[in-house]
Design a protein around this motif. Structure first.
Motif, PDB file in Angstrom:
ATOM      1  N   TRP A   1      -5.309  -0.995  -4.999  1.00 44.69           N
ATOM      2  CA  TRP A   1      -4.431  -0.976  -3.833  1.00 44.69           C
ATOM      3  C   TRP A   1      -5.225  -0.712  -2.555  1.00 44.69           C
ATOM      4  O   TRP A   1      -5.593   0.410  -2.260  1.00 44.69           O
ATOM      5  CB  TRP A   1      -3.346   0.082  -4.010  1.00 44.69           C
ATOM      6  CG  TRP A   1      -2.264  -0.370  -4.925  1.00 44.69           C
ATOM      7  CD1 TRP A   1      -2.322  -0.470  -6.275  1.00 44.69           C
ATOM      8  CD2 TRP A   1      -0.970  -0.823  -4.542  1.00 44.69           C
ATOM      9  NE1 TRP A   1      -1.145  -0.942  -6.773  1.00 44.69           N
ATOM     10  CE2 TRP A   1      -0.280  -1.166  -5.728  1.00 44.69           C
ATOM     11  CE3 TRP A   1      -0.315  -0.965  -3.333  1.00 44.69           C
ATOM     12  CZ2 TRP A   1       1.021  -1.654  -5.713  1.00 44.69           C
ATOM     13  CZ3 TRP A   1       0.983  -1.443  -3.325  1.00 44.69           C
ATOM     14  CH2 TRP A   1       1.634  -1.780  -4.499  1.00 44.69           C
ATOM     15  N   GLY A   2      -5.458  -1.781  -1.798  1.00 42.06           N
ATOM     16  CA  GLY A   2      -5.970  -1.652  -0.445  1.00 42.06           C
ATOM     17  C   GLY A   2      -7.409  -1.174  -0.333  1.00 42.06           C
ATOM     18  O   GLY A   2      -8.187  -1.176  -1.279  1.00 42.06           O
TER      19      GLY A   2
ATOM     20  N   ILE B   1      -4.254  -2.172   3.949  1.00 45.41           N
ATOM     21  CA  ILE B   1      -3.615  -2.674   2.733  1.00 45.41           C
ATOM     22  C   ILE B   1      -3.708  -4.194   2.640  1.00 45.41           C
ATOM     23  O   ILE B   1      -3.329  -4.768   1.618  1.00 45.41           O
ATOM     24  CB  ILE B   1      -2.139  -2.243   2.655  1.00 45.41           C
ATOM     25  CG1 ILE B   1      -1.331  -2.818   3.800  1.00 45.41           C
ATOM     26  CG2 ILE B   1      -2.023  -0.741   2.606  1.00 45.41           C
ATOM     27  CD1 ILE B   1       0.163  -2.579   3.649  1.00 45.41           C
ATOM     28  N   ALA B   2      -4.208  -4.861   3.686  1.00 46.65           N
ATOM     29  CA  ALA B   2      -4.394  -6.309   3.641  1.00 46.65           C
ATOM     30  C   ALA B   2      -5.721  -6.692   3.023  1.00 46.65           C
ATOM     31  O   ALA B   2      -6.018  -7.872   2.895  1.00 46.65           O
ATOM     32  CB  ALA B   2      -4.282  -6.898   5.048  1.00 46.65           C
TER      33      ALA B   2
ATOM     34  N   LEU C   1      -8.328   4.465   0.908  1.00 49.83           N
ATOM     35  CA  LEU C   1      -8.269   4.911   2.305  1.00 49.83           C
ATOM     36  C   LEU C   1      -6.977   4.508   2.995  1.00 49.83           C
ATOM     37  O   LEU C   1      -6.659   5.044   4.064  1.00 49.83           O
ATOM     38  CB  LEU C   1      -9.459   4.342   3.088  1.00 49.83           C
ATOM     39  CG  LEU C   1     -10.848   4.849   2.691  1.00 49.83           C
ATOM     40  CD1 LEU C   1     -11.910   4.189   3.557  1.00 49.83           C
ATOM     41  CD2 LEU C   1     -10.930   6.359   2.808  1.00 49.83           C
ATOM     42  N   TRP C   2      -6.241   3.569   2.388  1.00 44.03           N
ATOM     43  CA  TRP C   2      -5.040   3.119   3.086  1.00 44.03           C
ATOM     44  C   TRP C   2      -3.994   4.222   3.253  1.00 44.03           C
ATOM     45  O   TRP C   2      -3.270   4.221   4.267  1.00 44.03           O
ATOM     46  CB  TRP C   2      -4.441   1.898   2.388  1.00 44.03           C
ATOM     47  CG  TRP C   2      -3.996   2.112   0.975  1.00 44.03           C
ATOM     48  CD1 TRP C   2      -4.723   1.935  -0.142  1.00 44.03           C
ATOM     49  CD2 TRP C   2      -2.707   2.559   0.546  1.00 44.03           C
ATOM     50  NE1 TRP C   2      -3.987   2.233  -1.258  1.00 44.03           N
ATOM     51  CE2 TRP C   2      -2.747   2.613  -0.868  1.00 44.03           C
ATOM     52  CE3 TRP C   2      -1.527   2.911   1.202  1.00 44.03           C
ATOM     53  CZ2 TRP C   2      -1.654   3.015  -1.628  1.00 44.03           C
ATOM     54  CZ3 TRP C   2      -0.438   3.313   0.446  1.00 44.03           C
ATOM     55  CH2 TRP C   2      -0.502   3.356  -0.948  1.00 44.03           C
ATOM     56  N   PRO C   3      -3.835   5.198   2.333  1.00 48.44           N
ATOM     57  CA  PRO C   3      -2.865   6.261   2.627  1.00 48.44           C
ATOM     58  C   PRO C   3      -3.242   7.069   3.861  1.00 48.44           C
ATOM     59  O   PRO C   3      -2.358   7.476   4.632  1.00 48.44           O
ATOM     60  CB  PRO C   3      -2.899   7.127   1.356  1.00 48.44           C
ATOM     61  CG  PRO C   3      -3.412   6.237   0.282  1.00 48.44           C
ATOM     62  CD  PRO C   3      -4.397   5.355   0.965  1.00 48.44           C
TER      63      PRO C   3
ATOM     64  N   ASN D   1      -3.924  -7.416  -5.535  1.00 48.58           N
ATOM     65  CA  ASN D   1      -2.489  -7.261  -5.327  1.00 48.58           C
ATOM     66  C   ASN D   1      -2.073  -8.205  -4.201  1.00 48.58           C
ATOM     67  O   ASN D   1      -1.923  -7.805  -3.059  1.00 48.58           O
ATOM     68  CB  ASN D   1      -2.167  -5.809  -4.976  1.00 48.58           C
ATOM     69  CG  ASN D   1      -0.663  -5.577  -4.933  1.00 48.58           C
ATOM     70  OD1 ASN D   1       0.106  -6.499  -5.095  1.00 48.58           O
ATOM     71  ND2 ASN D   1      -0.272  -4.349  -4.712  1.00 48.58           N
ATOM     72  N   SER D   2      -1.886  -9.464  -4.533  1.00 47.48           N
ATOM     73  CA  SER D   2      -1.669 -10.466  -3.501  1.00 47.48           C
ATOM     74  C   SER D   2      -0.337 -10.277  -2.794  1.00 47.48           C
ATOM     75  O   SER D   2      -0.197 -10.654  -1.628  1.00 47.48           O
ATOM     76  CB  SER D   2      -1.724 -11.861  -4.125  1.00 47.48           C
ATOM     77  OG  SER D   2      -0.732 -11.996  -5.137  1.00 47.48           O
TER      78      SER D   2
END
Length: 436
Positions: A391-392, A353-354, A403-405, A359-360
């Motif tokens: 998101w991510g 997620i970084a 892929l972050w989930p 989405n800063s």
């Protein structure tokens, strides 16, 4: 033949992974009917999912389902012929394109070279014998003559190719269209039969139920069922002794129903690929990501129900307290593994997620540039609705699923495994203290 251009939306993927197991868990807990009968609802489900090969008829033990099979086989055969004709058409079209480009390229070159011949011949005649200018003029004249000769050879070959492959290309195009039309007609015939059966299905179910003979069990069968009920395998709920065990059981049962989703998705992929000539770009990736998450979440369930593979040569003959001592000593290695999995999965999840994604706020929090409370206080509706915000981390193929989930599911799997290890540790200590 009609095609399919459906791409599974990301939100529907996640909704399906959450809602389908919950519905399945509710349905599995319904009391079973005393008498097994055919169901209209199940008949319609089979009609929708497998009606193109007559599975709904076979479910009702109706041999009229055999009508669907030859039509479906013809659709497959016609699609194979369509693909072969498409390959021939593609090859012929490529040959034609190369030949046409050769003609377009060589004709101006030859015309230009021929126009320059008189000027080059005059320059050669005027040049002094043995001079540099004469040698240069000879080279230019020779180059122009070679251009004309080679260009005419290429033109002759290209024109011959156009004459040869033009009719073949047209014939391949007609053949491809003909097979595609026949496949479409056969498919629409199947749809017409399915529509007819959709109307007749309640009647067919009643007729099939009327033919079911009354169930009569012999004394031997009743005795066998009683013995199986008395000596049957240990039920999962008998393993649960605390809230951690119950959580592991729930998660294990929840993700087990994902395997049913895979059946439907791969069935859709096969039909889309071989019937509609429209292979998906999401089915395989969706399923291997799903099975990866299932593997991680089910780890605690497998540990609770003692389903992991282990060597029982020395362990099996031990008494319960000795088994507890063995488990207690080897738990050191387990917690090293489970702790490493939890820590590394946390790092993977934060990195996912970084990723700079527009989405800063969340990215800055993941990079430890702001605290959790600062991030939560800065969130707004735009963070969820702005289409520019991605998101991510996402996958690299055309589907581009986030892929972050999945990375956070790794954290959940590691946490569940650590918790189940703590529960097992407590049970072993209690078994040692009780000595039984």
């Amino acid at each position: 033949m009609p095609g399919l251009s459906f791409t599974l939306p990301h939100w529907l993927y996640w909704v399906g992974l959450i809602v389908f197991p919950l519905v399945a868990m509710v349905l599995s807990r319904r009391p079973r009917p005393k008498e097994q009968r055919f169901s209209v609802a199940l008949g319609y489900l089979i009609l929708i999912t497998g009606g193109i090969i007559g599975l709904h008829r076979f479910y009702l033990r109706n041999l009229w389902g055999l009508i669907f099979l030859p039509i479906f086989v013809f659709v497959l055969y016609a699609n194979i012929q369509t693909q072969e004709a498409r390959g021939v058409l593609s090859d012929m079209s490529n040959q034609m394109r190369v030949a046409e480009r050769t003609v377009e390229r060589e004709e101006p070159r030859i015309a230009e070279a021929r126009e320059s011949l008189p000027e080059l011949e005059a320059a050669l005649a005027e040049a002094e014998e043995g001079s540099f200018a004469r040698r240069s003029a000879e080279k230019r004249l020779k180059r122009a003559e070679d251009t004309i000769a080679k260009g005419e050879a290429r033109l002759t070959e290209a024109r011959a190719t156009i004459v040869e492959f033009g009719p073949q290309r047209d014939a391949a195009a007609k053949l491809r269209q003909a097979w595609s039309d026949w496949a479409g007609r056969a498919f629409y015939l199947i749809l017409a039969l399915m529509a007819l059966d959709a109307v007749l299905l309640p009647f067919l179910v009643r007729k099939a139920n009327a033919t079911i003979p009354p169930e009569q069990k012999t004394e031997a069968e009743l005795a066998l069922e009683a013995a199986e009920a008395e000596e049957g395998p240990k039920h999962d709920r008998e393993y649960a002794e605390n809230w951690i065990d119950r959580l592991s059981l729930f998660c294990g049962e929840f993700v087990s129903y994902w395997a049913v989703i895979a059946v439907f998705v791969y069935y859709y992929e096969v039909i889309a690929r071989y019937v509609f000539n429209s292979p998906t770009n999401w089915a395989h990736e969706a399923m291997y990501l799903m099975f990866g998450m299932q593997y991680l979440i089910a780890g605690s369930y497998a540990m609770l129900t003692e389903s992991h593979v282990r060597v029982d040569v020395f362990y099996a003959p031990l008494t319960r307290p000795k088994k507890a001592w063995a488990d207690l000593l080897t738990s050191i290695f387990f917690f090293i593994f489970a702790g490493t999995l939890l820590v590394t999965s946390w790092i993977f999840a934060m990195d996912a997620i970084a990723v700079p994604s527009g989405n800063s706020i969340v990215s800055d929090w993941a990079r430890s540039e702001m605290t959790l409370f600062e991030m939560l206080g800065s969130l707004s509706l735009d963070q969820w609705t702005d289409p520019a915000i991605r998101w991510g981390e996402i996958s690299f193929n055309e589907w581009e699923v986030p892929l972050w989930p999945m990375k956070w599911v790794m954290v959940m799997g590691g946490l569940l495994l650590v918790l189940q290890g703590v529960s097992k540790l407590g049970k072993d200590i209690r078994a040692i203290r009780q000595g039984a």
